[in-house]
Design a protein around this motif. Structure first.
Motif, short mmCIF file in Angstrom:
data_model
loop_
_atom_site.label_atom_id
_atom_site.label_comp_id
_atom_site.label_asym_id
_atom_site.label_seq_id
_atom_site.Cartn_x
_atom_site.Cartn_y
_atom_site.Cartn_z
N LEU A 183 0.84 -1.20 0.00
CA LEU A 183 0.00 0.00 0.00
C LEU A 183 0.88 1.26 0.00
O LEU A 183 2.07 1.21 0.33
N ALA A 184 0.25 2.37 -0.32
CA ALA A 184 0.97 3.65 -0.35
C ALA A 184 1.62 3.94 0.99
O ALA A 184 2.74 4.46 1.05
N SER A 185 0.92 3.61 2.07
CA SER A 185 1.44 3.89 3.41
C SER A 185 2.68 3.09 3.74
O SER A 185 3.41 3.43 4.69
N GLN A 186 2.96 2.02 2.97
CA GLN A 186 4.11 1.17 3.24
C GLN A 186 5.35 1.59 2.46
O GLN A 186 6.42 1.02 2.66
N GLU A 227 8.46 3.67 1.70
CA GLU A 227 9.37 4.48 2.53
C GLU A 227 9.62 5.83 1.87
O GLU A 227 10.04 5.91 0.71
N THR A 236 5.93 14.25 2.65
CA THR A 236 4.67 13.82 3.26
C THR A 236 3.77 13.20 2.21
O THR A 236 3.62 13.73 1.11
N LEU A 237 3.16 12.06 2.54
CA LEU A 237 2.26 11.37 1.62
C LEU A 237 0.94 12.13 1.47
O LEU A 237 0.32 12.50 2.46
N THR A 276 -1.25 11.00 -1.36
CA THR A 276 -2.09 9.89 -1.83
C THR A 276 -2.73 9.20 -0.63
O THR A 276 -2.13 9.09 0.44
N GLU A 277 -3.96 8.72 -0.79
CA GLU A 277 -4.64 7.99 0.28
C GLU A 277 -3.77 6.82 0.75
O GLU A 277 -3.29 6.04 -0.08
N PRO A 278 -3.55 6.67 2.07
CA PRO A 278 -2.63 5.65 2.58
C PRO A 278 -2.97 4.22 2.16
O PRO A 278 -2.08 3.39 1.99
N ASP A 279 -4.28 3.92 1.98
CA ASP A 279 -4.66 2.55 1.64
C ASP A 279 -4.70 2.30 0.13
O ASP A 279 -5.20 1.27 -0.32
N THR A 280 -4.16 3.22 -0.66
CA THR A 280 -4.09 3.03 -2.11
C THR A 280 -3.15 1.87 -2.44
O THR A 280 -2.01 1.82 -1.96
#
Length: 210
Positions: A153-156, A158, A164-165, A167-171
């Motif tokens: 996922l986007a949140s993973q 690095e 700062t991200l 994009t939605e973290p769960d993308t």
């Protein structure tokens, strides 16, 4: 992120005819927008600009030298001739050192997943906020040894410090699935044909010798 210095000229002619004349001189028409100022219509040197954009990537940062006045600008849109693969027009946006900007940064997949898997890249870029002079050129996502069922996922992904991200973290960025065998593909096709009421013709009988 390094800046590329480009010497520019103001242009006063517009339209397709003027643009063609500029390109015949191995130069590129460009426009610089931003910060409430009137757009600057410029002519940029063709080779130097092409090399700067290749080196800087999707978010190349250019120092535009216009009669000794420096304009720091970020590439926003690049038009490329689909046949000759040369630059036709460049749109840039003025930035200030220390200013935060929102940009799309390419995602690069590295490594090899486990055997008998299929790697699908669901999104090729991540939208992030970063300081204008410290925009990452790309983000690396490793799939080395990833088994079927792995999802990244986007949140993973690095991110470097200061980025700062957005994009939605769960993308979903990467999806690793089991590779379909030929037998499974054929069975799936036969099932779909049966549901659709498609009947295969029976094989022709061998009439040789009749």
């Amino acid at each position: 992120m390094s800046t590329e210095k480009i010497k520019a000229e103001l242009r006063s002619e517009f339209g397709k005819g003027a643009a063609r004349r500029i390109r015949r001189e191995n130069k590129i028409p460009a426009v610089v927008y931003g910060h409430g100022a009137d757009p600057l219509h410029l002519t940029l040197p063709g080779h130097e600009t092409m090399m700067a954009i290749r080196h800087g990537g999707a978010n190349a940062l250019l120092e535009i030298d216009l009669d000794g006045e420096i304009h720091l600008a970020l590439t926003k849109q690049v038009q490329v001739d689909p046949v000759r693969r040369v630059l036709e027009h460049v749109d840039l946006v003025t930035v200030v050192r220390g200013e935060k900007v929102t940009v799309d940064v390419p995602v690069l997949i590295v490594g090899e997943a486990a055997a008998e898997t299929l790697v699908v890249t669901e999104n090729t870029t991540l939208q992030v906020e970063a300081e204008a002079t410290h925009i990452p050129e790309s983000f690396e996502v490793s799939i080395e040894g990833a088994e079927a069922g792995t999802q990244i996922l986007a949140s993973q992904v690095e991110l470097p410090q200061g980025t700062t991200l957005v994009t939605e973290p769960d993308t979903l960025i990467v999806n690793v699935t089991a590779r379909q065998t030929a037998e499974a593909a054929e069975a799936e096709l036969e099932s779909a044909e049966a549901e659709a009421g498609i009947e295969k013709d029976a094989p022709a009988e061998d009439t040789e010798g009749e």
